[in-house]
Design a protein around this motif. Structure first.
Motif, PDB file in Angstrom:
ATOM      1  N   ALA A  91       0.814  -1.221   0.000  1.00 10.52           N
ATOM      2  CA  ALA A  91       0.000   0.000   0.000  1.00 10.52           C
ATOM      3  C   ALA A  91       0.846   1.271   0.000  1.00 10.52           C
ATOM      4  CB  ALA A  91      -0.935   0.001   1.207  1.00 10.52           C
ATOM      5  N   ILE A  92       2.073   1.219   0.530  1.00  9.80           N
ATOM      6  CA  ILE A  92       2.888   2.439   0.636  1.00  9.80           C
ATOM      7  C   ILE A  92       3.979   2.508  -0.422  1.00  9.80           C
ATOM      8  CG2 ILE A  92       2.457   2.517   3.120  1.00  9.80           C
ATOM      9  CD1 ILE A  92       5.331   1.619   3.577  1.00  9.80           C
ATOM     10  N   CYS A  93       4.206   1.444  -1.168  1.00  9.76           N
ATOM     11  CA  CYS A  93       5.316   1.425  -2.138  1.00  9.76           C
ATOM     12  C   CYS A  93       5.193   2.466  -3.255  1.00  9.76           C
ATOM     13  CB  CYS A  93       5.474   0.026  -2.725  1.00  9.76           C
ATOM     14  SG  CYS A  93       6.254  -1.154  -1.587  1.00  9.76           S
ATOM     15  N   PRO A  94       4.017   2.680  -3.865  1.00 12.96           N
ATOM     16  CA  PRO A  94       3.942   3.682  -4.940  1.00 12.96           C
ATOM     17  C   PRO A  94       4.321   5.091  -4.476  1.00 12.96           C
ATOM     18  CG  PRO A  94       2.047   2.219  -5.031  1.00 12.96           C
ATOM     19  CD  PRO A  94       2.750   1.914  -3.746  1.00 12.96           C
ATOM     20  N   ASP A  95       3.802   5.497  -3.311  1.00 11.05           N
ATOM     21  CA  ASP A  95       4.152   6.825  -2.797  1.00 11.05           C
ATOM     22  C   ASP A  95       5.643   6.910  -2.469  1.00 11.05           C
ATOM     23  OD1 ASP A  95       1.823   8.242  -3.006  1.00 11.05           O
ATOM     24  OD2 ASP A  95       1.111   7.762  -0.981  1.00 11.05           O
ATOM     25  N   ALA A  96       6.180   5.861  -1.885  1.00  8.28           N
ATOM     26  CA  ALA A  96       7.606   5.846  -1.545  1.00  8.28           C
ATOM     27  C   ALA A  96       8.457   5.961  -2.801  1.00  8.28           C
ATOM     28  CB  ALA A  96       7.950   4.570  -0.775  1.00  8.28           C
ATOM     29  N   SER A  97       8.068   5.266  -3.858  1.00  5.40           N
ATOM     30  CA  SER A  97       8.815   5.314  -5.116  1.00  5.40           C
ATOM     31  C   SER A  97       8.784   6.704  -5.725  1.00  5.40           C
ATOM     32  CB  SER A  97       8.229   4.298  -6.099  1.00  5.40           C
ATOM     33  OG  SER A  97       8.945   4.314  -7.315  1.00  5.40           O
ATOM     34  N   ARG A  98       7.620   7.355  -5.745  1.00  2.85           N
ATOM     35  CA  ARG A  98       7.514   8.709  -6.298  1.00  2.85           C
ATOM     36  C   ARG A  98       8.340   9.702  -5.491  1.00  2.85           C
ATOM     37  NH1 ARG A  98       2.140   6.992  -7.641  1.00  2.85           N
ATOM     38  NH2 ARG A  98       1.405   7.468  -5.530  1.00  2.85           N
ATOM     39  N   TYR A  99       8.299   9.564  -4.177  1.00  2.00           N
ATOM     40  CA  TYR A  99       9.063  10.463  -3.315  1.00  2.00           C
ATOM     41  C   TYR A  99      10.553  10.367  -3.633  1.00  2.00           C
ATOM     42  CZ  TYR A  99      10.733  12.773   0.932  1.00  2.00           C
ATOM     43  OH  TYR A  99      11.350  13.640   1.806  1.00  2.00           O
ATOM     44  N   PHE A 100      11.069   9.145  -3.746  1.00  2.00           N
ATOM     45  CA  PHE A 100      12.500   8.984  -3.969  1.00  2.00           C
ATOM     46  C   PHE A 100      12.901   9.434  -5.379  1.00  2.00           C
ATOM     47  CE2 PHE A 100      16.478   6.715  -4.761  1.00  2.00           C
ATOM     48  CZ  PHE A 100      17.176   7.065  -3.615  1.00  2.00           C
ATOM     49  N   PHE A 101      12.030   9.241  -6.356  1.00  2.00           N
ATOM     50  CA  PHE A 101      12.322   9.689  -7.717  1.00  2.00           C
ATOM     51  C   PHE A 101      12.524  11.205  -7.755  1.00  2.00           C
ATOM     52  CE2 PHE A 101      10.860  11.499 -11.723  1.00  2.00           C
ATOM     53  CZ  PHE A 101      11.622  10.802 -12.653  1.00  2.00           C
ATOM     54  N   ILE A 102      11.628  11.946  -7.111  1.00  2.00           N
ATOM     55  CA  ILE A 102      11.747  13.407  -7.105  1.00  2.00           C
ATOM     56  C   ILE A 102      12.987  13.832  -6.338  1.00  2.00           C
ATOM     57  CG2 ILE A 102      10.633  15.544  -6.345  1.00  2.00           C
ATOM     58  CD1 ILE A 102       7.936  14.090  -6.768  1.00  2.00           C
ATOM     59  N   TYR A 103      13.267  13.148  -5.219  1.00  2.00           N
ATOM     60  CA  TYR A 103      14.487  13.452  -4.458  1.00  2.00           C
ATOM     61  C   TYR A 103      15.724  13.251  -5.321  1.00  2.00           C
ATOM     62  CZ  TYR A 103      18.367  12.717  -1.240  1.00  2.00           C
ATOM     63  OH  TYR A 103      19.589  12.778  -0.618  1.00  2.00           O
ATOM     64  N   ALA A 104      15.774  12.160  -6.088  1.00  2.00           N
ATOM     65  CA  ALA A 104      16.920  11.882  -6.940  1.00  2.00           C
ATOM     66  C   ALA A 104      17.127  12.971  -7.983  1.00  2.00           C
ATOM     67  CB  ALA A 104      16.756  10.519  -7.611  1.00  2.00           C
TER      68      ALA A 104
END
Length: 474
Positions: free
Chosen positions: A143-156
């Motif tokens: 349930a939390i993986c999509p949001d976590a992935s988007r967050y890290f992409f923008i951080y990168a």
């Protein structure tokens, strides 16, 4: 008034370094405090930003906090590598400024900025490539993986700006200018809060003094938190580079200087940065493993762990501010061949850091429930987070020793031995103890392991500092 005090501090340091004076203890402490205050204020503002960010995201629910918490240790790894790369050049600047070789310091600055830009781009590409699979590798709940992935992409995507901000700020600080980077970091915190409020939440209405106001918002949720931070980093990096290259009294670039990379500068940077990068990799990889241990414990434990780390930063960020002053004082003392002052400043800054963080630890223990009430409305997360935060409070004095001692040793160019000490402490104590305690005690077991490891680390760094073998002999 603050600017006058800061200028006086720089003049006193220059006099002591180059006239052979040994100042009284009271004057040494006053100089340390004057140089530490701007950095501490910047760190405190960063803490306030983290609290507000956490509260904003926490208001969206435990899953949103858990999504950011899942990848936070990986962002620390990348951020730590940025710090290591910038330190390789910033410490050289401190030594050259201490030796009154401003022209050579400017050459190091040019090369440092070029390398920082290239390294930031490389880290950004790696982070973008990893962002899709990272939450799955960390055993995050679906349930939390999509949001976590988007967050890290923008951080990168923001990593080049993060690297340049770190490089410019580090060189300003090591030149003796604590005030400018500290003020700009405070500006970054303010920008982050404003942009997050616009990007995280949807358009909504609020009442103020009887007036009904419409507050605009993009409604991006977790992704909005990452985007707000990324934009703040980009703006602050631009301002930091302007201050360094055009406004710094000792480092501003004169026309006609060479931007060519030279082997001696790059070798010196690598000698300083590679052990520190190893240290950051050791610390952050152990934290990532710890995240993998916590993630299967459930969303409540994941959110409590993430918010507790944010809450604890109230204690240790002042230590990081004092450590920044220690790097500058020790680095310039070594550059001026004043090894006696380098040792004095190292010991005094460590003592001051331990005193400040001990007091902060007491406050954290007493006010832990109130701190968590600000961060999340979830009562279950509040109760668990308060418990583990109070465990950690007992480690703060020795945690301070390791933080400030690291800054002092870094100013002397001693980065290899601290890396080895962290390797033993993190993997030999924290990870091992967490694996053993988590199945029986849950999240508190992980924090008992963390508390014990920080105490061990502090003792190891204290021994290293007091033995004095970190002081260059030639």
């Amino acid at each position: 008034m603050k600017g006058a005090i800061f200028t006086t501090a720089k003049l006193e340091l220059s006099d002591w370094l180059h006239q052979g004076d040994t100042p009284p203890l009271r004057q040494q402490l006053r100089l340390i405090i004057q140089l530490s205050i701007p950095a501490i204020l910047a760190e405190i503002s960063a803490i306030a930003m983290q609290y507000i960010d956490a509260a904003m995201v926490g208001s969206l629910g435990g899953s949103a906090s858990a999504a950011i918490g899942l990848v936070s240790t990986t962002t620390w790894l990348f951020g730590g590598l940025c710090v290591a790369a910038s330190t390789g050049f910033a410490v050289q600047v401190a030594h050259l400024i201490g030796a009154e070789k401003d022209g050579e310091a400017q050459n190091v600055l040019r090369q440092g900025l070029l390398v920082s830009l290239l390294f930031g781009l490389l880290l950004g590409i790696i982070g973008i490539f990893l962002s899709g699979k990272l939450p799955l590798w960390l055993h995050g709940e679906p349930a939390i993986c999509p949001d976590a992935s988007r967050y890290f992409f923008i951080y990168a995507c923001a990593l080049p700006a993060i690297q340049l901000r770190q490089a410019a700020g580090g060189m300003l600080q090591c030149s003796g200018d604590m005030r400018t980077p500290s003020l700009l970091n405070i500006v970054m915190c303010f920008l982050d809060v404003v942009l997050n409020s616009l990007l995280i939440f949807p358009t909504r209405t609020a009442s103020f003094l009887g007036l009904r106001l419409v507050l605009p918002g993009a409604g991006l949720g977790v992704a909005g938190a990452a985007l707000g931070t990324a934009l703040s980093e980009g703006i602050t990096a631009s301002l930091m580079l302007y201050a360094l290259c055009f406004r710094s009294p000792r480092l501003r670039l004169s026309p006609g200087g060479s931007w060519r990379l030279t082997s001696p500068c790059l070798r010196a940077a690598a000698r300083l940065a590679l052990p520190m990068a190893l240290e950051r990799a050791i610390l952050s990889s152990a934290q990532i493993v710890t995240t993998r241990i916590v993630a299967p414990l459930g969303t409540v434990s994941m959110a409590a762990n993430s918010l507790a780390v944010t809450a604890e930063s109230l204690c240790y960020m002042p230590g990081h501010g004092i450590a920044t002053a220690a790097t500058t004082l020790v680095g310039q003392s070594i550059g001026a061949d004043r090894r006696d002052l380098a040792q004095r400043f190292a010991r005094l800054t460590v003592a001051l850091g331990a005193a400040v963080m001990s007091f902060a630890g007491v406050l954290m223990f007493l006010f832990a429930p109130w701190m968590f009430a600000l961060l999340t409305p979830d009562l279950e997360i509040q109760a668990l987070g308060t418990y583990v935060l109070r465990i950690e409070a007992f480690a703060e004095p020795l945690f301070a020793v390791s933080i400030v001692a690291t800054g002092a040793l870094r100013g002397a160019g001693d980065t290899l031995v601290p890396s080895l000490l962290n390797l033993f402490s993190m993997w030999g104590v924290r990870v091992t103890a967490s694996i053993l305690l988590a199945p029986a005690l849950g999240l508190p077991g992980v924090w008992f392991a963390m508390c014990g490891e920080l105490c061990v680390r502090g003792v190891l760094f204290l021994i290293r500092l007091l033995r004095g073998r970190w002081i260059p002999t030639g």
